[in-house]
Design an enzyme around this catalytic site. Structure first.
Site: not given
Length: 215
Positions: A9-11
């Site tokens: 997951f990107d943040l």
């Protein structure tokens, strides 16, 4: 995609709305350097790309860029990392995909120390097995390299993983590794940006992600 896999997951723009902390810290860096501050609309475009990539065209000198990055991190590490909110539905989505047996990790262009602080303070932070972020020395900066580092740490192949993010860098980075990907539409990237980058699937809301993974 039905079998459990490792989800990267990107943040920023994917799990959290961090626009306030990022744009205020970029503004602070410019102010300290005596450089005109870009408009708020322009600054929102800074959320996602590597800091050095965004600073260089405006400052034009690598020494000034490193000064700007240091100033940004000074403010962000002090207070910017607290200036955020969690997108509605993200916690429930993470519970669902974690409950389905997927392993979760964060892969972000944000400085790794700050990303770890943020995750530690979020109610779902313990869902993530690791946080892979950029290094202060600039060695790890771009999403394609961060994904490579994540694969190395987990000792996995790209076929065993899937990247989820809101900007073209997330999709392009995944595609360079031959990795499956999902673009999310609640963050800072547009549908056109994600489609042009080659997103395999698009999710308009967090609640749509579990079904896309089970399809």
């Amino acid at each position: 995609m039905g079998a459990p896999t490792t989800l990267f997951f990107d943040l920023d723009g994917t799990l959290i709305d961090s626009a306030e902390g990022i744009t205020r810290s970029v503004s602070y860096a410019f102010e300290q350097l005596g450089h005109p501050v870009p408009s708020q609309a322009e600054l929102r475009g800074w959320i996602g790309p590597a800091l050095r990539t965004s600073f260089l065209p405006l400052l034009g000198d690598e020494t000034r860029v490193e000064q700007a990055v240091a100033l940004y991190l000074e403010r962000y590490s002090r207070e910017g990392w607290t200036e955020l909110s969690v997108y509605d539905g993200v916690a429930e989505m993470l519970d669902a995909v974690h409950g389905a047996g997927h392993r979760l990790a964060v892969v972000t262009a944000k400085n790794e120390d700050n990303a770890r602080k943020i995750l530690a303070g979020l109610p779902f932070g313990d869902r993530f097995d690791d946080v892979i972020g950029s290094s202060r020395d600039g060695r790890l900066t771009h999403k394609v390299d961060l994904i490579a580092e994540a694969l190395r740490r987990f000792e996995l192949s790209a076929e065993q993983c899937l990247m989820i993010g809101d900007r073209r860098m997330d999709i392009e980075g995944a595609r360079e590794h031959g990795m499956r990907n999902i673009g999310v539409l609640w963050g800072f990237g547009s549908e056109d940006e994600l489609r042009e980058a080659g997103a395999q699937h698009l999710a308009a809301a967090p609640a749509q992600l579990p079904a896309l993974l089970a399809a």
